[in-house]
Write an enzyme that holds these catalytic residues in place. Structure first.
Site, PDB file in Angstrom:
ATOM      1  CG  HIS A  22       8.769 -55.903  -2.405  1.00 33.32           C
ATOM      2  ND1 HIS A  22       7.468 -56.121  -2.780  1.00 33.32           N
ATOM      3  CD2 HIS A  22       8.908 -56.504  -1.195  1.00 33.32           C
ATOM      4  CE1 HIS A  22       6.844 -56.810  -1.837  1.00 33.32           C
ATOM      5  NE2 HIS A  22       7.693 -57.045  -0.859  1.00 33.32           N
TER       6      HIS A  22
ATOM      7  CE1 TYR B  57       2.737 -51.826  -8.893  1.00 35.28           C
ATOM      8  CE2 TYR B  57       0.844 -50.403  -9.266  1.00 35.28           C
ATOM      9  CZ  TYR B  57       1.999 -50.704  -8.576  1.00 35.28           C
ATOM     10  OH  TYR B  57       2.419 -49.886  -7.556  1.00 35.28           O
TER      11      TYR B  57
ATOM     12  N   PRO C  61      -3.127 -43.159  -7.027  1.00 37.80           N
ATOM     13  CG  PRO C  61      -4.418 -44.541  -5.660  1.00 37.80           C
ATOM     14  CD  PRO C  61      -4.503 -43.353  -6.554  1.00 37.80           C
TER      15      PRO C  61
HETATM   16  P1  RFL Z   1      -2.390 -36.521   4.825  1.00 41.08           P
HETATM   17  O1  RFL Z   1      -1.825 -37.910   5.053  1.00 41.08           O
HETATM   18  O2  RFL Z   1      -3.719 -36.435   4.208  1.00 41.08           O
HETATM   19  O3  RFL Z   1      -2.387 -35.804   6.233  1.00 41.08           O
HETATM   20  C1  RFL Z   1      -3.058 -34.594   6.445  1.00 41.08           C
HETATM   21  C2  RFL Z   1      -3.436 -34.508   7.897  1.00 41.08           C
HETATM   22  O4  RFL Z   1      -4.058 -33.233   8.116  1.00 41.08           O
HETATM   23  C3  RFL Z   1      -5.200 -33.417   8.919  1.00 41.08           C
HETATM   24  N1  RFL Z   1      -6.140 -32.302   8.675  1.00 41.08           N
HETATM   25  C4  RFL Z   1      -6.297 -31.262   9.513  1.00 41.08           C
HETATM   26  N2  RFL Z   1      -5.714 -30.959  10.676  1.00 41.08           N
HETATM   27  C5  RFL Z   1      -6.111 -29.806  11.290  1.00 41.08           C
HETATM   28  N3  RFL Z   1      -7.077 -28.992  10.798  1.00 41.08           N
HETATM   29  C6  RFL Z   1      -7.698 -29.271   9.631  1.00 41.08           C
HETATM   30  N4  RFL Z   1      -8.648 -28.473   9.145  1.00 41.08           N
HETATM   31  C7  RFL Z   1      -7.303 -30.450   8.928  1.00 41.08           C
HETATM   32  N5  RFL Z   1      -7.702 -31.017   7.773  1.00 41.08           N
HETATM   33  C8  RFL Z   1      -6.982 -32.134   7.635  1.00 41.08           C
HETATM   34  C9  RFL Z   1      -5.737 -34.769   8.503  1.00 41.08           C
HETATM   35  O5  RFL Z   1      -6.577 -35.318   9.514  1.00 41.08           O
HETATM   36  C10 RFL Z   1      -4.449 -35.564   8.299  1.00 41.08           C
HETATM   37  O6  RFL Z   1      -4.051 -36.235   9.479  1.00 41.08           O
HETATM   38  O7  RFL Z   1      -1.410 -35.627   3.944  1.00 41.08           O
HETATM   39  P2  RFL Z   1       0.191 -35.646   3.768  1.00 41.08           P
HETATM   40  O8  RFL Z   1       0.869 -35.562   5.105  1.00 41.08           O
HETATM   41  O9  RFL Z   1       0.470 -34.653   2.738  1.00 41.08           O
HETATM   42  O10 RFL Z   1       0.544 -37.117   3.222  1.00 41.08           O
HETATM   43  C11 RFL Z   1       0.133 -37.519   1.938  1.00 41.08           C
HETATM   44  C12 RFL Z   1      -0.099 -39.041   1.924  1.00 41.08           C
HETATM   45  O11 RFL Z   1      -0.991 -39.392   2.962  1.00 41.08           O
HETATM   46  C13 RFL Z   1      -0.670 -39.518   0.581  1.00 41.08           C
HETATM   47  O12 RFL Z   1      -0.052 -38.829  -0.476  1.00 41.08           O
HETATM   48  C14 RFL Z   1      -0.456 -41.027   0.363  1.00 41.08           C
HETATM   49  O13 RFL Z   1      -1.270 -41.776   1.239  1.00 41.08           O
HETATM   50  C15 RFL Z   1      -0.758 -41.383  -1.094  1.00 41.08           C
HETATM   51  N6  RFL Z   1      -0.666 -42.842  -1.327  1.00 41.08           N
HETATM   52  C16 RFL Z   1       0.541 -43.438  -1.536  1.00 41.08           C
HETATM   53  N7  RFL Z   1       1.679 -42.723  -1.533  1.00 41.08           N
HETATM   54  C17 RFL Z   1       2.878 -43.328  -1.662  1.00 41.08           C
HETATM   55  O14 RFL Z   1       3.909 -42.643  -1.676  1.00 41.08           O
HETATM   56  N8  RFL Z   1       2.982 -44.695  -1.779  1.00 41.08           N
HETATM   57  C18 RFL Z   1       1.877 -45.496  -1.784  1.00 41.08           C
HETATM   58  O15 RFL Z   1       1.991 -46.720  -1.848  1.00 41.08           O
HETATM   59  C19 RFL Z   1       0.592 -44.865  -1.697  1.00 41.08           C
HETATM   60  N9  RFL Z   1      -0.531 -45.606  -1.693  1.00 41.08           N
HETATM   61  C20 RFL Z   1      -1.843 -43.600  -1.350  1.00 41.08           C
HETATM   62  C21 RFL Z   1      -1.744 -45.007  -1.542  1.00 41.08           C
HETATM   63  C22 RFL Z   1      -3.101 -43.022  -1.197  1.00 41.08           C
HETATM   64  C23 RFL Z   1      -4.233 -43.807  -1.240  1.00 41.08           C
HETATM   65  N10 RFL Z   1      -5.499 -43.177  -1.097  1.00 41.08           N
HETATM   66  C24 RFL Z   1      -6.172 -43.243   0.140  1.00 41.08           C
HETATM   67  C25 RFL Z   1      -5.859 -42.196  -2.036  1.00 41.08           C
HETATM   68  C26 RFL Z   1      -2.878 -45.797  -1.568  1.00 41.08           C
HETATM   69  C27 RFL Z   1      -4.131 -45.204  -1.452  1.00 41.08           C
HETATM   70  C28 RFL Z   1      -5.355 -46.059  -1.529  1.00 41.08           C
HETATM   71  C1  PHB Z   2      -0.387 -50.244  -1.255  1.00 46.18           C
HETATM   72  O1  PHB Z   2       0.263 -51.221  -0.846  1.00 46.18           O
HETATM   73  O2  PHB Z   2      -1.274 -49.716  -0.554  1.00 46.18           O
HETATM   74  C2  PHB Z   2      -0.121 -49.700  -2.610  1.00 46.18           C
HETATM   75  C3  PHB Z   2       0.860 -50.278  -3.389  1.00 46.18           C
HETATM   76  C4  PHB Z   2       1.109 -49.768  -4.652  1.00 46.18           C
HETATM   77  C5  PHB Z   2       0.372 -48.705  -5.127  1.00 46.18           C
HETATM   78  C6  PHB Z   2      -0.614 -48.124  -4.341  1.00 46.18           C
HETATM   79  C7  PHB Z   2      -0.862 -48.640  -3.072  1.00 46.18           C
HETATM   80  O3  PHB Z   2       0.609 -48.232  -6.372  1.00 46.18           O
END
Ligand code: RFL
Ligand code: PHB
Length: 414
Positions: free
Chosen positions: A76, A204, A296
């Site tokens: 995009h 957005y 997010p």
């Molecule tokens: P994660 O993905 O949370 O992975 C951590 C892993 O550790 C495991 N774990 C354990 N394992 C062993 N022993 C324990 N005691 C443990 N406790 C936990 C967990 O099961 C898991 O598998 O962390 P990591 O690797 O730092 O990655 C971070 C990302 O997942 C997170 O920042 C993103 O999902 C944030 N986010 C977005 N980021 C972007 O860059 N672009 C996006 O579009 C975006 N959209 C989002 C998002 C986060 C969202 N939520 C759920 C808050 C959209 C949403 C809705």
């Molecule tokens: C998504 O596609 O899950 C998404 C896109 C943009 C955001 C957060 C989440 O800012």
């Protein structure tokens, strides 16, 4: 009997941070074991991020895990801001020369897990009761339970990549790190919908009733979000209410229509900002959500996790290659400026687009004036675009430029 063995780096968590770190270390000849509490199936099925910055894509491609991403991801070149019934496109590519790619986080994880398994690298799923010991000594140790039996993993370093609720950060004595935290008084209801695209690029939307976001996964599956109360029960959001609310918040004066479909999945996430400083203690290094989280709205969390490990992997490899500790010493100092830039941007996007519970009409007008400034003032638009599309990965210390480190990191697989 307790099974005991040694690895160079014990990585806690098989999220984007842990799995990419293990891959980058492997390319530099460093052995690591990943310990993950959940099953492989659960990890591969978790719906989270969708937006990858250009530098994230570049790194994944350069290190050999981007083939499917290039084939199946959607590039995009812009995003839309919608307010006051009108849509304004921010041309990321024209303003920055960079673009974003839509590729779901769980697909990144599937690619990384597949690559790890194919290379015979060890990822222990369903590792329970993971505990960190002696992290402030030269001989740290991680204990865990696999299939009911206790195992001990002696290691040179531990990477805490276990997300915000993991065990790594709480293993650091209070007082050794400082935490900065802010909780937002709203959450997001996220839905996955079987429907064609309603918009070619993300929308957005700021509305008096609250924020809404139209994103996508594939041409057949869409991802949408609605600002809601963080304590809302999913039962209070039946399909009809979700569509009604999305329709109101996304309404325009030009006849645009939201395409409805079957809601395949829904969840509510709370919105929080958090930073731990420094991101290291003794031989424990935190990366990704374990060290910092952002709301997010700026789509930054996964991208920050990737940026962290792009610094940590060469720092650890440099230590094992040469015995030098400078990069490891400076790990936090290299990562934190990017972390705080993403904090500022995410907080700004969140404030500009959400409805605060106690917001008055005056504050509502200020919010609109802020958004008008962004869409009509080229330098303000450029600032949003630069932050949203993301900055190049940080230049690690020791005067080694990122490009050279990347080359050493990814072009010489062992
Ligand atoms: P994660 O993905 O949370 O992975 C951590 C892993 O550790 C495991 N774990 C354990 N394992 C062993 N022993 C324990 N005691 C443990 N406790 C936990 C967990 O099961 C898991 O598998 O962390 P990591 O690797 O730092 O990655 C971070 C990302 O997942 C997170 O920042 C993103 O999902 C944030 N986010 C977005 N980021 C972007 O860059 N672009 C996006 O579009 C975006 N959209 C989002 C998002 C986060 C969202 N939520 C759920 C808050 C959209 C949403 C809705
Ligand atoms: C998504 O596609 O899950 C998404 C896109 C943009 C955001 C957060 C989440 O800012």
């Amino acid at each position: 009997m307790t099974r005991s063995r040694h690895t160079q780096v014990a990585i806690i968590g098989a999220g984007p941070a842990g799995l990419l770190l293990s891959h980058l270390l492997h390319l530099r000849g460093v052995e690591a074991v990943v310990l993950e509490v959940r099953s492989r199936k659960a990890v591969e099925a978790t719906v989270r991020a969708g937006v990858l910055e250009q530098s994230t894509v570049d790194l994944l491609v350069a290190c050999g895990v981007g083939e499917r991403l290039l084939r199946e991801g959607f590039v995009h070149r812009g995003i839309n801001l919608r307010f006051d019934g009108q849509t304004h496109r921010i041309d990321l590519h024209r303003l920055t020369g960079r673009a974003i790619t839509i590729y779901p986080q769980h697909e990144v994880l599937r690619d990384l897990i597949w690559t790890a398994v194919a290379a015979g690298r060890e990822v222990v799923f369903e590792a329970h009761d993971v505990r960190l010991h002696d992290v402030d000594t030269d001989q740290p140790l991680v204990s865990f339970i696999r299939d009911g039996d206790e195992e001990e993993l002696h290691c040179d370093f531990i990477a805490g990549c276990d997300g915000f609720h993991g065990v790594s950060r709480p293993s650091i004595p209070s007082g050794a790190i400082q935490s900065f935290e802010h909780q937002f008084p709203f959450g997001w209801l996220g839905i996955l919908v079987a429907a064609p695209l309603s918009s070619q690029e993300l929308i957005y939307a700021r509305h008096e009733r609250g924020f809404a976001l139209v994103s996508t996964r594939t041409p057949q599956v869409q991802r949408m979000y609605l600002q809601c109360d963080p304590d809302d029960d999913l039962a209070s959001w039946p399909d009809e209410r979700v569509w009604h609310e999305l329709g109101l918040r996304l309404e325009t004066r030009d006849g645009w229509e939201l395409i409805r479909g079957e809601i395949l999945q829904r969840n509510i996430v709370c919105m929080r900002s958090f930073v731990a400083e420094p991101m290291q203690y003794g031989r424990l290094y935190l990366a990704g959500d374990a060290a910092h989280i952002v709301p997010p709205t700026g789509a930054k969390g996964l991208n920050l996790a990737v940026a962290d490990v792009s610094v940590l992997a060469p720092a650890l490899a440099d230590y094992f290659d040469t015995g030098r500790t400078e990069l490891l010493r400076d790990y936090s100092a290299i990562c934190l400026p990017r972390v705080w830039r993403a904090q500022r941007f995410s907080a700004w996007m969140t404030a500009a687009l959400h409805r605060l519970p106690d917001m008055d009409d005056y504050q509502g007008r200020l919010q609109l004036a802020e958004l008008e400034q962004v869409v009509h003032c080229p330098t303000a638009a450029a600032s949003l675009a630069e932050n949203y599309a993301g900055f190049p990965l940080p230049e690690p210390a020791l005067g080694i430029p990122w490009a050279e480190l990347a080359e050493r990191c990814v072009l010489r697989p062992v």
